[in-house]
Design a protein around this motif. Structure first.
Motif, PDB file in Angstrom:
ATOM      1  N   GLY A  20       0.639  -1.090  -0.016  1.00 28.48           N
ATOM      2  CA  GLY A  20       0.137  -0.225  -0.092  1.00 28.48           C
ATOM      3  C   GLY A  20       0.851   1.201  -0.038  1.00 28.48           C
ATOM      4  N   LYS A  21       1.977   1.148  -0.578  1.00 27.46           N
ATOM      5  CA  LYS A  21       3.122   2.331  -0.525  1.00 27.46           C
ATOM      6  C   LYS A  21       2.327   3.582  -1.447  1.00 27.46           C
ATOM      7  CE  LYS A  21       6.407   0.201  -2.284  1.00 27.46           C
ATOM      8  NZ  LYS A  21       5.308  -1.074  -2.058  1.00 27.46           N
ATOM      9  N   SER A  22       1.879   3.315  -2.552  1.00 21.78           N
ATOM     10  CA  SER A  22       1.282   4.228  -3.532  1.00 21.78           C
ATOM     11  C   SER A  22       0.180   4.726  -2.900  1.00 21.78           C
ATOM     12  CB  SER A  22       0.938   3.781  -4.887  1.00 21.78           C
ATOM     13  OG  SER A  22       2.212   3.222  -5.425  1.00 21.78           O
ATOM     14  N   THR A  23      -0.726   3.997  -2.304  1.00 20.33           N
ATOM     15  CA  THR A  23      -1.968   4.341  -1.433  1.00 20.33           C
ATOM     16  C   THR A  23      -1.804   5.350  -0.587  1.00 20.33           C
ATOM     17  OG1 THR A  23      -3.354   2.604  -2.358  1.00 20.33           O
ATOM     18  CG2 THR A  23      -4.381   3.761  -0.420  1.00 20.33           C
ATOM     19  N   LEU A  24      -0.855   4.991   0.299  1.00 19.15           N
ATOM     20  CA  LEU A  24      -0.360   5.774   1.527  1.00 19.15           C
ATOM     21  C   LEU A  24       0.123   7.190   0.939  1.00 19.15           C
ATOM     22  CD1 LEU A  24       0.519   6.164   4.492  1.00 19.15           C
ATOM     23  CD2 LEU A  24       2.839   5.192   4.172  1.00 19.15           C
ATOM     24  N   ILE A  25       0.958   7.141  -0.029  1.00 23.55           N
ATOM     25  CA  ILE A  25       1.440   8.448  -0.373  1.00 23.55           C
ATOM     26  C   ILE A  25       0.447   9.529  -0.961  1.00 23.55           C
ATOM     27  CG2 ILE A  25       2.871   9.653  -1.921  1.00 23.55           C
ATOM     28  CD1 ILE A  25       4.874   7.509  -1.709  1.00 23.55           C
ATOM     29  N   GLY A  26      -0.627   8.800  -1.773  1.00 23.51           N
ATOM     30  CA  GLY A  26      -1.862   9.429  -2.155  1.00 23.51           C
ATOM     31  C   GLY A  26      -2.734   9.995  -1.093  1.00 23.51           C
ATOM     32  N   ARG A  27      -2.835   9.037  -0.001  1.00 23.77           N
ATOM     33  CA  ARG A  27      -3.697   9.583   0.933  1.00 23.77           C
ATOM     34  C   ARG A  27      -3.210  10.853   1.682  1.00 23.77           C
ATOM     35  NH1 ARG A  27      -8.374   9.722   2.629  1.00 23.77           N
ATOM     36  NH2 ARG A  27      -8.739   7.519   2.038  1.00 23.77           N
ATOM     37  N   LEU A  28      -1.444  10.622   1.758  1.00 26.19           N
ATOM     38  CA  LEU A  28      -0.779  11.879   2.460  1.00 26.19           C
ATOM     39  C   LEU A  28      -1.014  13.005   1.477  1.00 26.19           C
ATOM     40  CD1 LEU A  28       0.939  12.072   4.872  1.00 26.19           C
ATOM     41  CD2 LEU A  28       2.920  11.621   3.333  1.00 26.19           C
ATOM     42  N   LEU A  29      -1.105  12.978   0.460  1.00 21.63           N
ATOM     43  CA  LEU A  29      -1.073  14.290  -0.387  1.00 21.63           C
ATOM     44  C   LEU A  29      -2.470  14.715  -0.480  1.00 21.63           C
ATOM     45  CD1 LEU A  29       1.147  12.967  -3.583  1.00 21.63           C
ATOM     46  CD2 LEU A  29       1.752  14.620  -1.866  1.00 21.63           C
ATOM     47  N   PHE A  30      -3.415  13.773  -0.377  1.00 18.73           N
ATOM     48  CA  PHE A  30      -4.626  13.854  -0.731  1.00 18.73           C
ATOM     49  C   PHE A  30      -5.340  14.637   0.648  1.00 18.73           C
ATOM     50  CE2 PHE A  30      -9.494  13.008  -0.585  1.00 18.73           C
ATOM     51  CZ  PHE A  30      -9.935  13.461  -1.761  1.00 18.73           C
ATOM     52  N   ASP A  31      -4.989  14.154   1.819  1.00 13.86           N
ATOM     53  CA  ASP A  31      -5.669  14.870   3.126  1.00 13.86           C
ATOM     54  C   ASP A  31      -4.812  16.045   3.528  1.00 13.86           C
ATOM     55  OD1 ASP A  31      -7.360  12.790   2.941  1.00 13.86           O
ATOM     56  OD2 ASP A  31      -6.891  11.579   4.836  1.00 13.86           O
ATOM     57  N   SER A  32      -3.827  16.125   3.109  1.00 13.84           N
ATOM     58  CA  SER A  32      -2.811  17.207   3.445  1.00 13.84           C
ATOM     59  C   SER A  32      -3.235  18.559   2.421  1.00 13.84           C
ATOM     60  CB  SER A  32      -1.410  17.030   3.477  1.00 13.84           C
ATOM     61  OG  SER A  32      -1.062  16.619   2.245  1.00 13.84           O
ATOM     62  N   LYS A  33      -4.089  18.273   1.496  1.00 15.99           N
ATOM     63  CA  LYS A  33      -4.482  19.227   0.653  1.00 15.99           C
ATOM     64  C   LYS A  33      -3.321  19.681  -0.304  1.00 15.99           C
ATOM     65  CE  LYS A  33      -8.513  20.670   3.070  1.00 15.99           C
ATOM     66  NZ  LYS A  33      -8.539  19.539   4.055  1.00 15.99           N
ATOM     67  N   SER A  34      -2.537  18.331  -0.561  1.00 17.61           N
ATOM     68  CA  SER A  34      -1.280  19.072  -1.507  1.00 17.61           C
ATOM     69  C   SER A  34      -1.351  18.402  -2.924  1.00 17.61           C
ATOM     70  CB  SER A  34       0.005  18.279  -0.725  1.00 17.61           C
ATOM     71  OG  SER A  34       0.179  18.683   0.389  1.00 17.61           O
ATOM     72  N   ILE A  35      -2.588  18.179  -3.451  1.00 20.09           N
ATOM     73  CA  ILE A  35      -2.944  17.976  -4.891  1.00 20.09           C
ATOM     74  C   ILE A  35      -3.459  19.200  -5.561  1.00 20.09           C
ATOM     75  CG2 ILE A  35      -4.232  16.347  -6.122  1.00 20.09           C
ATOM     76  CD1 ILE A  35      -2.380  14.844  -4.520  1.00 20.09           C
ATOM     77  N   PHE A  36      -2.629  19.249  -6.632  1.00 18.26           N
ATOM     78  CA  PHE A  36      -3.384  20.320  -7.647  1.00 18.26           C
ATOM     79  C   PHE A  36      -4.744  19.894  -8.328  1.00 18.26           C
ATOM     80  CE2 PHE A  36       1.220  21.204  -7.710  1.00 18.26           C
ATOM     81  CZ  PHE A  36       1.186  22.577  -7.434  1.00 18.26           C
ATOM     82  N   GLU A  37      -5.463  20.990  -8.446  1.00 12.60           N
ATOM     83  CA  GLU A  37      -6.718  20.897  -9.053  1.00 12.60           C
ATOM     84  C   GLU A  37      -6.837  19.745 -10.533  1.00 12.60           C
ATOM     85  OE1 GLU A  37     -10.650  23.271 -10.434  1.00 12.60           O
ATOM     86  OE2 GLU A  37      -9.402  23.981  -8.975  1.00 12.60           O
ATOM     87  N   ASP A  38      -6.011  20.227 -11.256  1.00 12.20           N
ATOM     88  CA  ASP A  38      -5.807  19.428 -12.352  1.00 12.20           C
ATOM     89  C   ASP A  38      -5.223  17.946 -12.206  1.00 12.20           C
ATOM     90  OD1 ASP A  38      -3.271  20.192 -11.645  1.00 12.20           O
ATOM     91  OD2 ASP A  38      -2.651  20.547 -13.743  1.00 12.20           O
ATOM     92  N   GLN A  39      -4.667  17.891 -11.321  1.00 11.02           N
ATOM     93  CA  GLN A  39      -3.882  16.359 -10.915  1.00 11.02           C
ATOM     94  C   GLN A  39      -5.235  15.451 -10.579  1.00 11.02           C
ATOM     95  OE1 GLN A  39      -0.769  17.527  -8.134  1.00 11.02           O
ATOM     96  NE2 GLN A  39       0.427  16.160  -9.154  1.00 11.02           N
ATOM     97  N   LEU A  40      -6.205  16.308  -9.592  1.00 12.70           N
ATOM     98  CA  LEU A  40      -7.095  15.623  -8.978  1.00 12.70           C
ATOM     99  C   LEU A  40      -8.023  15.439 -10.147  1.00 12.70           C
ATOM    100  CD1 LEU A  40      -8.744  14.857  -6.611  1.00 12.70           C
ATOM    101  CD2 LEU A  40      -9.630  17.068  -6.210  1.00 12.70           C
ATOM    102  N   GLU A  41      -8.528  16.059 -10.961  1.00  8.79           N
ATOM    103  CA  GLU A  41      -9.265  15.798 -12.304  1.00  8.79           C
ATOM    104  C   GLU A  41      -8.707  14.845 -12.999  1.00  8.79           C
ATOM    105  OE1 GLU A  41      -9.780  19.491 -14.228  1.00  8.79           O
ATOM    106  OE2 GLU A  41     -10.993  20.516 -12.519  1.00  8.79           O
ATOM    107  N   SER A  42      -7.726  14.642 -13.348  1.00  4.70           N
ATOM    108  CA  SER A  42      -7.013  13.807 -14.236  1.00  4.70           C
ATOM    109  C   SER A  42      -7.084  12.187 -13.536  1.00  4.70           C
ATOM    110  CB  SER A  42      -5.516  14.140 -14.444  1.00  4.70           C
ATOM    111  OG  SER A  42      -4.821  13.027 -15.032  1.00  4.70           O
ATOM    112  N   VAL A  43      -6.685  12.302 -12.128  1.00  5.20           N
ATOM    113  CA  VAL A  43      -6.768  10.911 -11.487  1.00  5.20           C
ATOM    114  C   VAL A  43      -8.251  10.731 -11.366  1.00  5.20           C
ATOM    115  CG1 VAL A  43      -6.480   9.803  -9.082  1.00  5.20           C
ATOM    116  CG2 VAL A  43      -4.568  11.104 -10.484  1.00  5.20           C
ATOM    117  N   SER A  44      -9.194  11.676 -11.182  1.00  7.47           N
ATOM    118  CA  SER A  44     -10.649  11.149 -10.939  1.00  7.47           C
ATOM    119  C   SER A  44     -11.182  10.521 -12.269  1.00  7.47           C
ATOM    120  CB  SER A  44     -11.360  12.275 -10.369  1.00  7.47           C
ATOM    121  OG  SER A  44     -10.778  12.902  -9.113  1.00  7.47           O
ATOM    122  N   ALA A  45     -10.736  11.180 -13.375  1.00  7.65           N
ATOM    123  CA  ALA A  45     -11.039  10.551 -14.489  1.00  7.65           C
ATOM    124  C   ALA A  45     -10.556   9.260 -14.922  1.00  7.65           C
ATOM    125  CB  ALA A  45     -10.772  11.516 -15.765  1.00  7.65           C
ATOM    126  N   THR A  46      -9.384   9.079 -14.500  1.00  2.54           N
ATOM    127  CA  THR A  46      -8.503   7.691 -14.566  1.00  2.54           C
ATOM    128  C   THR A  46      -9.379   6.726 -13.712  1.00  2.54           C
ATOM    129  OG1 THR A  46      -6.688   8.869 -15.131  1.00  2.54           O
ATOM    130  CG2 THR A  46      -6.311   6.279 -14.682  1.00  2.54           C
TER     131      THR A  46
END
Length: 418
Positions: A20-46
């Motif tokens: 779960g390393k990638s999920t952990l880092i994703g959670r760290l970035l997501f919950d700390s609000k360190s994700i750019f809006e365009d990144q979030l849109e791209s990953v949400s679409a994927t």
């Protein structure tokens, strides 16, 4: 303790496949609000295209299209994020055993290592391998995240059992600070926000620990080491007599007027001037890139090292190193390799395999002399010309080498001077 929000913490993540390393880092970035809006849109679409419920957090670190399509992370992925308290660089390394070599790269400059353990499986061989590499690389802090606690019903007993498993072998490691956190990266327990499901855990969240870790500089400020990268000889009339020695200060401090020695020749002189980006300065320190001139006309070339006269490294042609074999092909007996050490490049051979580390028991195996991928061994190396060496624990820059296959030009091993 007061935290400097300009401080940079480099940390690496490591664990086995699907811990779960990638999920952990994703959670760290997501919950700390360190994700750019365009990144979030791209990953949400994927995520939607792949049929996932909600955002697949792992996709925030699987940045390459091929990685996403295959569903695996296959290289060291560097991610950057900032909180109000600190800046971070994450090196996310793959969990597959054939990519253990990537951890050596990702962890080589780290201040801390985050080791993931699947709560269902406990400590396994990869856990021990990654922890040993972290110790070998002199990483001062280990943060052991017991992940997927939701799949063991947030059991405090299981968490303590895994701590016992880890401490049983980690007592042999040279890491002073080891911390344990029960987490669920998928659901967010104890990553950025405290878990309501594990009120028995009284420690900090992962982000809290990362924000408050003491960062000690890994730059040796005592032993002055300046590997010469190139000799500057301008061709114009104005600077016809200028002879400067350019490179990056590996450690220590240099001042105009310091008495220095040039190795391996041993000739001595004094620093006449120090230039940084076109400006003359009175002193320079690691990791500044500078040009030094000397009062005396001494033969100095690339690969030489300018040091303080009264503080010199060992100049050796034969020495012992702890070697991590990184290549798919095994080492060839008494084969010729190129050793790269700071700016020095010499032909070398592995003269002897003293012992190999049994990664399960950490015992020394003196019978098996074959070096294959991921092996960690103590070996004797001989070079054609003396290298200026410090132990790795004293100086990361002058205490490390890499070996390159002369036939393929591929990096086959990384070593730490003992």
């Amino acid at each position: 303790m007061k935290i400097n929000n300009n401080q940079l913490l480099r940390f690496t993540t490591a664990g086995s496949v699907d811990d779960g390393k990638s999920t952990l880092i994703g959670r760290l970035l997501f919950d700390s609000k360190s994700i750019f809006e365009d990144q979030l849109e791209s990953v949400s679409a994927t995520s939607e295209r792949k049929g996932h419920d909600g955002v697949d957090l792992a996709l925030f670190t699987d940045g390459l299209k091929d990685e996403r399509e295959q569903g695996i992370t296959i290289d060291v992925a560097y991610r950057y994020f900032t909180t109000p308290k600190r800046k971070f660089i994450i090196a996310d390394t793959p969990g597959h055993i054939q990519y253990t070599r990537n951890m050596v790269t990702g962890a080589s400059t780290a201040n801390a290592a985050v080791i993931l353990i699947d709560a269902r499986h406990g400590v396994i061989e990869q856990t021990k391998r990654h922890s040993f590499i972290a110790s070998l690389l002199n990483i001062p802090h280990l943060i052991v995240c017991v992940n997927k606690m939701d799949l063991v019903e947030y059991s405090e007993e299981r968490f303590n059992e895994i701590i016992g498993q880890f401490e049983e072998f980690s007592s042999k490691l040279l890491v002073k600070d080891v911390r344990f956190i029960p987490i669920s990266a998928l659901l967010g327990d104890n990553v950025v926000n405290r878990s309501e499901n594990m009120d028995w855990y009284q420690g900090g969240t992962l982000l809290n620990i990362l924000e408050t870790l003491h960062i000690s500089s890994d730059i040796n400020k005592i032993d002055a080491r300046f590997p010469v990268q190139t000799v500057l000889r301008p061709q114009n009339d104005e600077h016809r007599d200028y002879r400067g020695y350019a490179g990056r200060v590996a450690s220590g401090i240099y001042r105009v007027g310091d008495e220095v020695a040039v190795l391996p020749s041993g000739f001595t002189s004094r620093i006449k001037s120090i230039n940084n980006g076109g400006d003359d300065i009175e002193e320079a320190y690691a990791p500044m890139s500078i040009a030094i001139t000397l009062e005396d006309d001494i033969d100095v070339s690339r690969g030489d090292m300018i040091v303080k006269k009264n503080n010199q490294p060992e100049a050796e042609q034969e020495f012992d190193i702890m070697l991590c074999w990184l290549h798919n092909e095994p080492a060839r007996p008494r084969a010729k390799y190129t050793v790269m050490h700071t700016t020095n490049e010499q032909r070398a051979m592995i003269k002897e395999v003293v012992y190999k580390i049994d990664i399960n028991s950490y015992n020394r195996n003196t019978e098996d002399k074959d070096l294959t991928m991921n092996d960690i061994s103590r070996v004797k190396v001989r070079t054609t010309r003396r290298l200026m060496l410090d132990s790795y624990r004293d100086n990361r820059n002058t205490g490390s080498i890499i070996l390159i296959d002369e036939n393929t030009n591929e990096t086959v091993a990384a070593g730490m001077i003992i």
